[in-house]
Write a protein that holds these residues in place. Structure first.
Motif, mmCIF file in Angstrom:
data_model
loop_
_atom_site.group_PDB
_atom_site.id
_atom_site.type_symbol
_atom_site.label_atom_id
_atom_site.label_comp_id
_atom_site.label_asym_id
_atom_site.label_seq_id
_atom_site.Cartn_x
_atom_site.Cartn_y
_atom_site.Cartn_z
ATOM 1 N N TRP A 208 -8.216 -4.534 -9.913
ATOM 2 C CA TRP A 208 -7.387 -5.669 -10.321
ATOM 3 C C TRP A 208 -6.363 -6.038 -9.273
ATOM 4 C CZ3 TRP A 208 -2.182 -4.966 -10.570
ATOM 5 C CH2 TRP A 208 -1.725 -3.657 -10.641
ATOM 6 N N TRP A 209 -5.844 -5.070 -8.540
ATOM 7 C CA TRP A 209 -4.781 -5.340 -7.579
ATOM 8 C C TRP A 209 -5.294 -5.970 -6.291
ATOM 9 C CZ3 TRP A 209 -6.025 -2.590 -3.358
ATOM 10 C CH2 TRP A 209 -6.737 -1.416 -3.537
ATOM 11 N N LEU B 64 -6.821 -8.682 -5.939
ATOM 12 C CA LEU B 64 -6.536 -10.111 -5.995
ATOM 13 C C LEU B 64 -5.081 -10.370 -6.378
ATOM 14 C CD1 LEU B 64 -7.665 -12.968 -5.789
ATOM 15 C CD2 LEU B 64 -8.204 -12.836 -8.210
ATOM 16 N N THR B 65 -4.507 -9.501 -7.184
ATOM 17 C CA THR B 65 -3.151 -9.713 -7.684
ATOM 18 C C THR B 65 -2.106 -9.595 -6.582
ATOM 19 O OG1 THR B 65 -3.849 -8.822 -9.808
ATOM 20 C CG2 THR B 65 -1.491 -8.952 -9.410
ATOM 21 N N PRO C 234 -2.253 -10.068 -3.179
ATOM 22 C CA PRO C 234 -2.150 -11.230 -2.302
ATOM 23 C C PRO C 234 -1.594 -12.466 -3.008
ATOM 24 C CG PRO C 234 -4.260 -10.173 -1.988
ATOM 25 C CD PRO C 234 -3.613 -9.518 -3.166
ATOM 26 N N VAL C 235 -1.936 -12.646 -4.280
ATOM 27 C CA VAL C 235 -1.416 -13.798 -5.023
ATOM 28 C C VAL C 235 0.093 -13.668 -5.201
ATOM 29 C CG1 VAL C 235 -1.417 -14.911 -7.298
ATOM 30 C CG2 VAL C 235 -3.572 -14.335 -6.183
ATOM 31 N N LEU C 236 0.583 -12.477 -5.527
ATOM 32 C CA LEU C 236 2.021 -12.267 -5.671
ATOM 33 C C LEU C 236 2.754 -12.456 -4.347
ATOM 34 C CD1 LEU C 236 2.200 -9.213 -8.098
ATOM 35 C CD2 LEU C 236 2.796 -11.590 -8.565
ATOM 36 N N PHE D 204 1.812 -14.356 -1.829
ATOM 37 C CA PHE D 204 1.800 -15.785 -1.543
ATOM 38 C C PHE D 204 2.840 -16.506 -2.385
ATOM 39 C CE2 PHE D 204 0.297 -20.080 -2.450
ATOM 40 C CZ PHE D 204 0.251 -20.587 -1.160
ATOM 41 N N ALA D 205 2.930 -16.156 -3.651
ATOM 42 C CA ALA D 205 3.902 -16.807 -4.535
ATOM 43 C C ALA D 205 5.329 -16.511 -4.086
ATOM 44 C CB ALA D 205 3.681 -16.344 -5.972
#
Length: 68
Positions: A23-24, A26-27, A29-31, A33-34
């Motif tokens: 799960w991490w 993808l999570t 890199p998204v965090l 980027f945000a």
């Protein structure tokens, strides 16, 4: 008596199987980027850097550590 090599598994049987990521994968890199997007979203709050840039201080410190 002849010995036959084992036959490889058929490619059609494995075509549907995908690689599962944790799960991490993808999570995180998204965090990241945000967080970066939030940091640059309001340039009005940006301030001028001090007299001595932080990268210069860091490089000077790194040089002192390496030349010991």
């Amino acid at each position: 008596m002849a010995v036959h090599p084992p036959t490889p598994a058929r490619a059609e049987g494995r075509a549907g199987a995908g690689i599962r990521l944790p799960w991490w994968a993808l999570t995180l890199p998204v965090l990241a980027f945000a967080a970066l997007l939030v940091l640059i979203s309001d340039p009005a709050q940006a301030r001028e850097a001090g007299a001595e840039p932080a990268i210069g201080v860091f490089l000077e410190y790194l040089t002192l550590l390496l030349l010991r």
